[in-house]
Design an enzyme around this catalytic site. Structure first.
Site, PDB file in Angstrom:
ATOM      1  CG  LEU A   1     -14.323  86.697 -23.565  1.00  0.00           C
ATOM      2  CD1 LEU A   1     -13.873  87.386 -22.921  1.00  0.00           C
ATOM      3  CD2 LEU A   1     -15.746  86.553 -23.927  1.00  0.00           C
ATOM      4  CG  ASP A   2     -10.990  85.124 -30.364  1.00  0.00           C
ATOM      5  OD1 ASP A   2     -10.733  84.161 -29.930  1.00  0.00           O
ATOM      6  OD2 ASP A   2     -11.526  85.552 -30.685  1.00  0.00           O
ATOM      7  CB  ALA A   3      -5.259  85.760 -26.346  1.00  0.00           C
TER       8      ALA A   3
ATOM      9  CB  THR B   1     -12.286  88.850 -27.710  1.00  0.00           C
ATOM     10  OG1 THR B   1     -12.234  88.517 -29.469  1.00  0.00           O
ATOM     11  CG2 THR B   1     -13.211  89.205 -27.407  1.00  0.00           C
TER      12      THR B   1
END
Length: 309
Positions: free
Chosen positions: A139-141, A143
């Protein structure tokens, strides 16, 4: 230590942008190529050039190559706010908080899921590159939400295959600006690095196939809450596809969100949460599904936009 490389432009790169040509020749990203060009470390026939200049076969390139970058290793330290949703001998499912990367990367100095698990005494599979052992998806940092990490080698192989073969049910909730038309639909548009080379991703002809399904849960005056199912898992996929529809995630300033709306709702990152994750257990074959609640910042923004409607 830097290294000087000199070579002619191959015939196969005739007409390519300089940053794209460097990326293909030396194997680093177009963003890194653009940085070298901007720093004056690239000469074409003895002269500095712009990243968008087209190269010609036979032109002579002089490139001052950067020193090799060493990928940092995980630092075992507990991550505040990261909770374990489920754990057994094979897997651990966490609810990832904001500001936490999946694993260490060059340029990231913040906390990581791997470091947090190790710091809390969890064992992780040793499969995969050293800095991202046990990681089967990311997951994006910024998100938040459900993320599974492999603890056993069998689980690592099984889950990597499941994500590759798209048998995992990945569902997100996204608060996007405006009202998508139709309210339910599919975005099937290839994604690759943005031509600007500035670190963004974009819908690009010839990019990797990318498919996003969305359905409107609730429509408000200024925004819509969507249920999003990913068929593929490209970097920034939901953010890119929603932006391409002209309905970026609220707060996602990188992809064109309205800063005024973000400020009014108190959102300092993209309103995007991995709300559920379902997959076949790697050892038992049983279908398992896990859900996570919205974090405080997203819930507060949702309450505000609902109150305004």
């Amino acid at each position: 230590m830097t290294e000087q490389r000199s070579l002619p432009v191959p015939d196969g790169l005739e007409g390519e942008r300089l940053d794209a040509a460097l990326s293909r020749l030396f194997g680093f990203s177009r963003t890194r190529a653009a940085e070298l060009i901007g720093a004056g470390e690239v000469l074409v026939d003895g002269k500095e050039a712009a990243k968008s200049d087209r190269v010609h076969a036979g032109a002579w390139l002089d490139v001052t190559m950067p020193a090799p970058v060493t990928t940092p290793m995980p630092v075992a330290e507990p991550v505040p706010g990261m909770t374990v949703v489920y754990e057994d001998d094979d897997i651990v499912v966490v609810n990832k908080p904001i500001g936490v990367a999946a694993h260490p990367t060059v340029g990231w100095t913040g906390p990581t899921v791997i470091g947090g698990l190790l710091g809390a005494g969890h064992t992780i599979a040793t499969s995969g590159a050293a800095e991202r052992q046990g990681i089967v998806h990311r997951l994006d940092a910024n998100t938040t939400g459900a993320m599974v990490v492999a603890k056993s080698e069998h689980a690592y192989s099984h889950l990597k295959r499941a994500f590759k073969e798209r048998t995992v049910d990945k569902r997100y909730n996204a608060l996007v600006q405006g009202h998508p038309d139709p309210f339910r639909g599919t975005v099937d548009a290839p994604i690759d690095r943005h031509p600007s080379g500035d670190g963004r991703w974009a819908v690009v002809a010839g990019g990797k196939p990318s498919v996003t399904h969305y359905d409107t849960i609730e429509a408000f005056r200024a925004a819509s809450l969507l249920d999003v199912k990913l068929e593929t898992g490209r970097t920034h996929q939901i953010r890119v596809h929603m932006s391409a529809l002209r309905h970026p995630c609220v707060g996602d300033l990188l992809y064109g969100a309205d800063p005024t709306l973000a400020a009014r709702l108190g959102v300092t990152r993209q309103w995007l949460h991995a709300v559920s994750l379902g997959f076949e257990h790697p050892a038992t074959g049983e279908w398992m599904s896990f859900t996570t609640d919205y974090p405080e910042d997203l819930q507060k923004a949702l309450d505000l936009v609902r109150a305004e409607s």
